[in-house]
Design a protein around this motif. Structure first.
Motif, PDB file in Angstrom:
ATOM      1  N   HIS A  66       0.677  -0.705  -0.194  1.00  0.00           N
ATOM      2  CA  HIS A  66       0.115   0.353   0.216  1.00  0.00           C
ATOM      3  C   HIS A  66       0.866   1.250  -0.127  1.00  0.00           C
ATOM      4  O   HIS A  66       0.362   2.251  -0.110  1.00  0.00           O
ATOM      5  N   TRP A  67       1.975   0.995   0.898  1.00  0.00           N
ATOM      6  CA  TRP A  67       2.924   2.591   0.960  1.00  0.00           C
ATOM      7  C   TRP A  67       4.371   2.248  -0.199  1.00  0.00           C
ATOM      8  O   TRP A  67       4.751   3.643  -0.188  1.00  0.00           O
ATOM      9  N   ASP A  68       4.325   1.016  -0.693  1.00  0.00           N
ATOM     10  CA  ASP A  68       5.728   0.792  -1.488  1.00  0.00           C
ATOM     11  C   ASP A  68       6.122   1.669  -2.273  1.00  0.00           C
ATOM     12  O   ASP A  68       7.792   2.560  -2.440  1.00  0.00           O
ATOM     13  N   HIS A  69       5.358   2.173  -2.992  1.00  0.00           N
ATOM     14  CA  HIS A  69       5.514   2.571  -4.089  1.00  0.00           C
ATOM     15  C   HIS A  69       5.750   4.533  -3.685  1.00  0.00           C
ATOM     16  O   HIS A  69       6.325   5.424  -4.162  1.00  0.00           O
ATOM     17  N   TRP A  70       5.150   4.102  -2.771  1.00  0.00           N
ATOM     18  CA  TRP A  70       5.382   6.390  -2.005  1.00  0.00           C
ATOM     19  C   TRP A  70       6.982   6.613  -1.241  1.00  0.00           C
ATOM     20  O   TRP A  70       7.894   7.852  -1.569  1.00  0.00           O
ATOM     21  N   ILE A  71       7.036   5.145  -1.057  1.00  0.00           N
ATOM     22  CA  ILE A  71       9.016   5.200   0.058  1.00  0.00           C
ATOM     23  C   ILE A  71       9.348   5.565  -1.242  1.00  0.00           C
ATOM     24  O   ILE A  71      10.515   5.875  -1.420  1.00  0.00           O
ATOM     25  N   ALA A  72       9.846   5.019  -2.519  1.00  0.00           N
ATOM     26  CA  ALA A  72      10.509   4.496  -3.537  1.00  0.00           C
ATOM     27  C   ALA A  72      10.488   6.660  -3.984  1.00  0.00           C
ATOM     28  O   ALA A  72      10.668   6.670  -4.551  1.00  0.00           O
ATOM     29  N   PHE A  73       8.766   6.408  -4.445  1.00  0.00           N
ATOM     30  CA  PHE A  73       8.336   8.086  -4.777  1.00  0.00           C
ATOM     31  C   PHE A  73       9.287   9.308  -4.215  1.00  0.00           C
ATOM     32  O   PHE A  73      10.039  10.035  -4.318  1.00  0.00           O
ATOM     33  N   VAL A  74       8.632   9.374  -2.514  1.00  0.00           N
ATOM     34  CA  VAL A  74       9.679  10.439  -1.741  1.00  0.00           C
ATOM     35  C   VAL A  74      11.038  10.054  -2.450  1.00  0.00           C
ATOM     36  O   VAL A  74      12.216  11.068  -2.122  1.00  0.00           O
ATOM     37  N   LEU A  75      12.253   9.188  -2.063  1.00  0.00           N
ATOM     38  CA  LEU A  75      13.073   8.779  -1.764  1.00  0.00           C
ATOM     39  C   LEU A  75      14.122   9.003  -2.733  1.00  0.00           C
ATOM     40  O   LEU A  75      15.480   9.879  -3.379  1.00  0.00           O
ATOM     41  N   LEU A  76      13.467   8.777  -4.067  1.00  0.00           N
ATOM     42  CA  LEU A  76      13.967   9.373  -5.308  1.00  0.00           C
ATOM     43  C   LEU A  76      13.979  10.738  -5.600  1.00  0.00           C
ATOM     44  O   LEU A  76      14.992  11.711  -6.418  1.00  0.00           O
ATOM     45  N   CYS A  77      12.869  11.255  -5.462  1.00  0.00           N
ATOM     46  CA  CYS A  77      12.489  12.760  -5.383  1.00  0.00           C
ATOM     47  C   CYS A  77      13.465  13.417  -5.041  1.00  0.00           C
ATOM     48  O   CYS A  77      14.014  14.730  -5.000  1.00  0.00           O
ATOM     49  N   PHE A  78      13.043  13.022  -3.505  1.00  0.00           N
ATOM     50  CA  PHE A  78      14.838  14.187  -2.774  1.00  0.00           C
ATOM     51  C   PHE A  78      16.141  13.561  -3.435  1.00  0.00           C
ATOM     52  O   PHE A  78      16.422  14.902  -3.525  1.00  0.00           O
ATOM     53  N   LEU A  79      16.422  12.821  -4.188  1.00  0.00           N
ATOM     54  CA  LEU A  79      18.054  12.876  -4.124  1.00  0.00           C
ATOM     55  C   LEU A  79      17.781  13.085  -5.416  1.00  0.00           C
ATOM     56  O   LEU A  79      18.898  14.048  -6.105  1.00  0.00           O
ATOM     57  N   GLY A  80      17.068  13.240  -6.476  1.00  0.00           N
ATOM     58  CA  GLY A  80      17.041  13.995  -7.666  1.00  0.00           C
ATOM     59  C   GLY A  80      16.804  15.660  -7.530  1.00  0.00           C
ATOM     60  O   GLY A  80      17.676  15.644  -7.808  1.00  0.00           O
ATOM     61  N   GLY A  81      16.397  15.982  -6.522  1.00  0.00           N
ATOM     62  CA  GLY A  81      15.880  16.892  -6.166  1.00  0.00           C
ATOM     63  C   GLY A  81      17.678  17.635  -5.549  1.00  0.00           C
ATOM     64  O   GLY A  81      18.332  19.023  -5.784  1.00  0.00           O
ATOM     65  N   ARG A  82      18.075  16.991  -4.605  1.00  0.00           N
ATOM     66  CA  ARG A  82      19.902  17.303  -4.711  1.00  0.00           C
ATOM     67  C   ARG A  82      20.300  17.458  -5.407  1.00  0.00           C
ATOM     68  O   ARG A  82      21.344  17.820  -5.739  1.00  0.00           O
ATOM     69  N   MET A  83      20.525  16.857  -6.348  1.00  0.00           N
ATOM     70  CA  MET A  83      21.063  16.473  -7.713  1.00  0.00           C
ATOM     71  C   MET A  83      21.403  18.628  -8.181  1.00  0.00           C
ATOM     72  O   MET A  83      22.165  18.452  -8.807  1.00  0.00           O
ATOM     73  N   ILE A  84      19.539  17.885  -8.608  1.00  0.00           N
ATOM     74  CA  ILE A  84      19.583  19.033  -9.849  1.00  0.00           C
ATOM     75  C   ILE A  84      19.694  20.573  -9.207  1.00  0.00           C
ATOM     76  O   ILE A  84      20.275  21.834  -9.327  1.00  0.00           O
ATOM     77  N   LEU A  85      20.106  20.405  -7.825  1.00  0.00           N
ATOM     78  CA  LEU A  85      20.256  22.059  -6.819  1.00  0.00           C
ATOM     79  C   LEU A  85      21.394  22.375  -6.564  1.00  0.00           C
ATOM     80  O   LEU A  85      22.250  22.894  -6.826  1.00  0.00           O
ATOM     81  N   SER A  86      22.139  20.304  -7.086  1.00  0.00           N
ATOM     82  CA  SER A  86      23.833  21.038  -6.749  1.00  0.00           C
ATOM     83  C   SER A  86      24.080  21.346  -8.135  1.00  0.00           C
ATOM     84  O   SER A  86      25.455  21.809  -8.320  1.00  0.00           O
ATOM     85  N   GLY A  87      24.085  20.382  -9.121  1.00  0.00           N
ATOM     86  CA  GLY A  87      23.725  20.912 -10.569  1.00  0.00           C
ATOM     87  C   GLY A  87      23.667  22.309 -11.139  1.00  0.00           C
ATOM     88  O   GLY A  87      24.407  22.955 -11.893  1.00  0.00           O
ATOM     89  N   ALA A  88      22.638  23.976 -10.343  1.00  0.00           N
ATOM     90  CA  ALA A  88      22.038  24.399 -11.009  1.00  0.00           C
ATOM     91  C   ALA A  88      22.324  25.387 -10.318  1.00  0.00           C
ATOM     92  O   ALA A  88      22.507  26.768 -10.251  1.00  0.00           O
ATOM     93  N   ARG A  89      23.166  24.954  -8.933  1.00  0.00           N
ATOM     94  CA  ARG A  89      24.314  26.037  -8.027  1.00  0.00           C
ATOM     95  C   ARG A  89      25.161  26.643  -8.270  1.00  0.00           C
ATOM     96  O   ARG A  89      25.751  25.690  -9.123  1.00  0.00           O
TER      97      ARG A  89
END
Length: 188
Positions: A66-89
């Motif tokens: 019921h929630w495995d997809h949400w865990i994956a989504f949040v973790l990947l969005c967090f890591l992806g957002g971190r990479m985007i911010l690092s690349g855009a800095r």
């Protein structure tokens, strides 16, 4: 090893392959050794998760599914957002060149891309498929595909420069969104 298990193993490795391309783009010319290190981390995680799914069986599956997809989504969005911010800095002074991803970043990414393998482990228990050969196949396929993904990301990173890290972050978020979409929409 049977053809269905082989196909399953490579199917399970596709999220990790896509994530590895993103990881490879963020590194400064990763060599085979670093690609294999990343492949090993992802492969071991992808080996362990179906075993855990197998062990926890149907009881945990009804709750986790019921929630495995949400865990994956949040973790990947967090890591992806971190990479985007690092690349855009904006670059200040000398550019920071990432020689190696920290273990924890790779482990979290590996876990996020292998949550579906947990559910597969549960399913394999019900199909009476021997879990050890299947988990080894999934882990080995992930090791191979992740290693290749990092090396492919090396080429893409060299061509795209700082935008490659942004692209890698976007790719992780897209993977998370696809996982979420696949679980939220009814099968056609």
């Amino acid at each position: 090893m049977t053809l269905p298990v082989t196909l399953l193993a490579f199917g399970m490795s596709m999220d990790a392959f896509a994530a590895a391309i993103g990881k490879g783009t963020a590194l400064n010319r990763p060599g085979l050794r670093e690609a294999m290190r990343i492949g090993l981390i992802f492969g071991v995680i992808e080996f362990i998760t179906p075993l855990l799914g197998w062990l926890l069986g149907q009881t945990a599956a009804q709750y986790v599914s019921h929630w495995d997809h949400w865990i994956a989504f949040v973790l990947l969005c967090f890591l992806g957002g971190r990479m985007i911010l690092s690349g855009a800095r904006p670059a200040s002074g000398e550019p920071v060149v990432l020689q190696r991803h920290p273990f924890w970043v790779l482990a979290v990414t590996g876990i996020a891309t292998s949550i579906d393998a947990f559910a597969i482990g549960v399913g394999l228990a019900f199909l009476d498929v021997p879990i050890i050969p299947a988990a080894i196949a999934i882990g080995m396929a992930t090791f191979i595909m992740t290693t290749l993904g990092v090396l492919l990301g090396r080429v893409l990173g060299k061509l795209a420069g700082r935008q490659a890290e942004i692209l890698g972050g976007v790719l992780l978020i897209v993977i998370g969104a696809v996982i979420l979409k696949e679980h939220m929409l009814p099968a056609a």
